[in-house]
Design an enzyme around this catalytic site. Sequence first.
Site, PDB file in Angstrom:
ATOM      1  N   ASP A  29       0.855  -1.189   0.000  1.00 42.29           N
ATOM      2  CA  ASP A  29       0.000   0.000   0.000  1.00 42.29           C
ATOM      3  C   ASP A  29       0.900   1.252   0.000  1.00 42.29           C
ATOM      4  O   ASP A  29       1.887   1.318   0.732  1.00 42.29           O
ATOM      5  CB  ASP A  29      -0.901  -0.020   1.243  1.00 42.29           C
ATOM      6  N   GLN A  90     -15.082   1.632   0.744  1.00 40.60           N
ATOM      7  CA  GLN A  90     -14.202   1.307  -0.385  1.00 40.60           C
ATOM      8  C   GLN A  90     -13.920   2.570  -1.191  1.00 40.60           C
ATOM      9  O   GLN A  90     -14.824   3.148  -1.800  1.00 40.60           O
ATOM     10  CB  GLN A  90     -14.858   0.246  -1.279  1.00 40.60           C
ATOM     11  N   HIS A  96      -9.960  -5.280  -3.448  1.00 39.03           N
ATOM     12  CA  HIS A  96      -8.631  -5.405  -2.836  1.00 39.03           C
ATOM     13  C   HIS A  96      -8.762  -5.909  -1.414  1.00 39.03           C
ATOM     14  O   HIS A  96      -9.631  -5.484  -0.665  1.00 39.03           O
ATOM     15  CB  HIS A  96      -7.848  -4.088  -2.875  1.00 39.03           C
ATOM     16  N   HIS A  98      -6.944  -6.024   2.122  1.00 34.75           N
ATOM     17  CA  HIS A  98      -5.880  -5.389   2.923  1.00 34.75           C
ATOM     18  C   HIS A  98      -5.284  -6.421   3.875  1.00 34.75           C
ATOM     19  O   HIS A  98      -6.033  -7.142   4.566  1.00 34.75           O
ATOM     20  CB  HIS A  98      -6.467  -4.286   3.820  1.00 34.75           C
TER      21      HIS A  98
HETATM   22  P1  5GP Z   1      -9.869   1.355   0.440  1.00 30.73           P
HETATM   23  O1  5GP Z   1      -9.990   2.640   1.214  1.00 30.73           O
HETATM   24  O2  5GP Z   1     -10.526   1.441  -0.918  1.00 30.73           O
HETATM   25  O3  5GP Z   1     -10.270   0.137   1.213  1.00 30.73           O
HETATM   26  O4  5GP Z   1      -8.300   1.139   0.192  1.00 30.73           O
HETATM   27  C1  5GP Z   1      -7.599   1.709  -0.866  1.00 30.73           C
HETATM   28  C2  5GP Z   1      -6.133   1.607  -0.517  1.00 30.73           C
HETATM   29  O5  5GP Z   1      -5.360   1.901  -1.668  1.00 30.73           O
HETATM   30  C3  5GP Z   1      -5.696   2.604   0.571  1.00 30.73           C
HETATM   31  O6  5GP Z   1      -5.154   1.900   1.687  1.00 30.73           O
HETATM   32  C4  5GP Z   1      -4.672   3.472  -0.129  1.00 30.73           C
HETATM   33  O7  5GP Z   1      -3.610   3.839   0.721  1.00 30.73           O
HETATM   34  C5  5GP Z   1      -4.207   2.607  -1.289  1.00 30.73           C
HETATM   35  N1  5GP Z   1      -3.763   3.342  -2.455  1.00 30.73           N
HETATM   36  C6  5GP Z   1      -4.370   4.418  -3.009  1.00 30.73           C
HETATM   37  N2  5GP Z   1      -3.683   4.823  -4.100  1.00 30.73           N
HETATM   38  C7  5GP Z   1      -2.629   3.964  -4.244  1.00 30.73           C
HETATM   39  C8  5GP Z   1      -1.559   3.875  -5.204  1.00 30.73           C
HETATM   40  O8  5GP Z   1      -1.442   4.657  -6.149  1.00 30.73           O
HETATM   41  N3  5GP Z   1      -0.663   2.874  -5.026  1.00 30.73           N
HETATM   42  C9  5GP Z   1      -0.753   1.979  -3.994  1.00 30.73           C
HETATM   43  N4  5GP Z   1       0.190   1.043  -3.900  1.00 30.73           N
HETATM   44  N5  5GP Z   1      -1.751   2.044  -3.071  1.00 30.73           N
HETATM   45  C10 5GP Z   1      -2.669   3.034  -3.197  1.00 30.73           C
END
Ligand code: 5GP
Length: 133
Positions: A29, A90, A96, A98
Amino acid sequence: MDCIFCKIISRQIPAKIVQETSHSIAFLDAFPLAKGHTLIIPKNHHMKIQDMSNEENIDLFSLVHKVLSKVDKLTGSTLVAVHNGKDAGQEVPHVHVHLVPRTLGDSAGPIHNMFKHAKFSDSEIEEIYDKLK
Ligand code: 5GP
Ligand code: ZN
């Protein structure tokens, strides 16, 4: 499609890739909640787990199983989480999983810390149970 994770898969944007299979990829991440915070995603763009084929699902969770054995060694405890849909938190609309290494005192606590107003009557629970079983 303007999806950050699809761009990682096609190598249009860089990522620290940990492991890859035919249908799935694991990478760090970019804004880690803990050292070793890893994301595991299907290579095809799907928003929700249930949108994936059975084959993609098996491949994704097999990779989760493999990478988890490495991530879990970092601290000895790991949060495994999926925000399955926008209202579930999300932010990136591409499935994804985590893997977040957890430590005592990291302030995240148990799952009940996330829901401040959860209180339901027996009849409400019975109604939902009838729908789900
Ligand atoms: P969500 O909030 O959708 O469950 O998680 C999305 C995750 O993607 C977050 O933990 C965020 O830090 C990660 N993330 C967002 N943009 C990028 C990126 O450009 N590269 C990577 N490796 N992770 C990202
Ligand atoms: Zn995508």
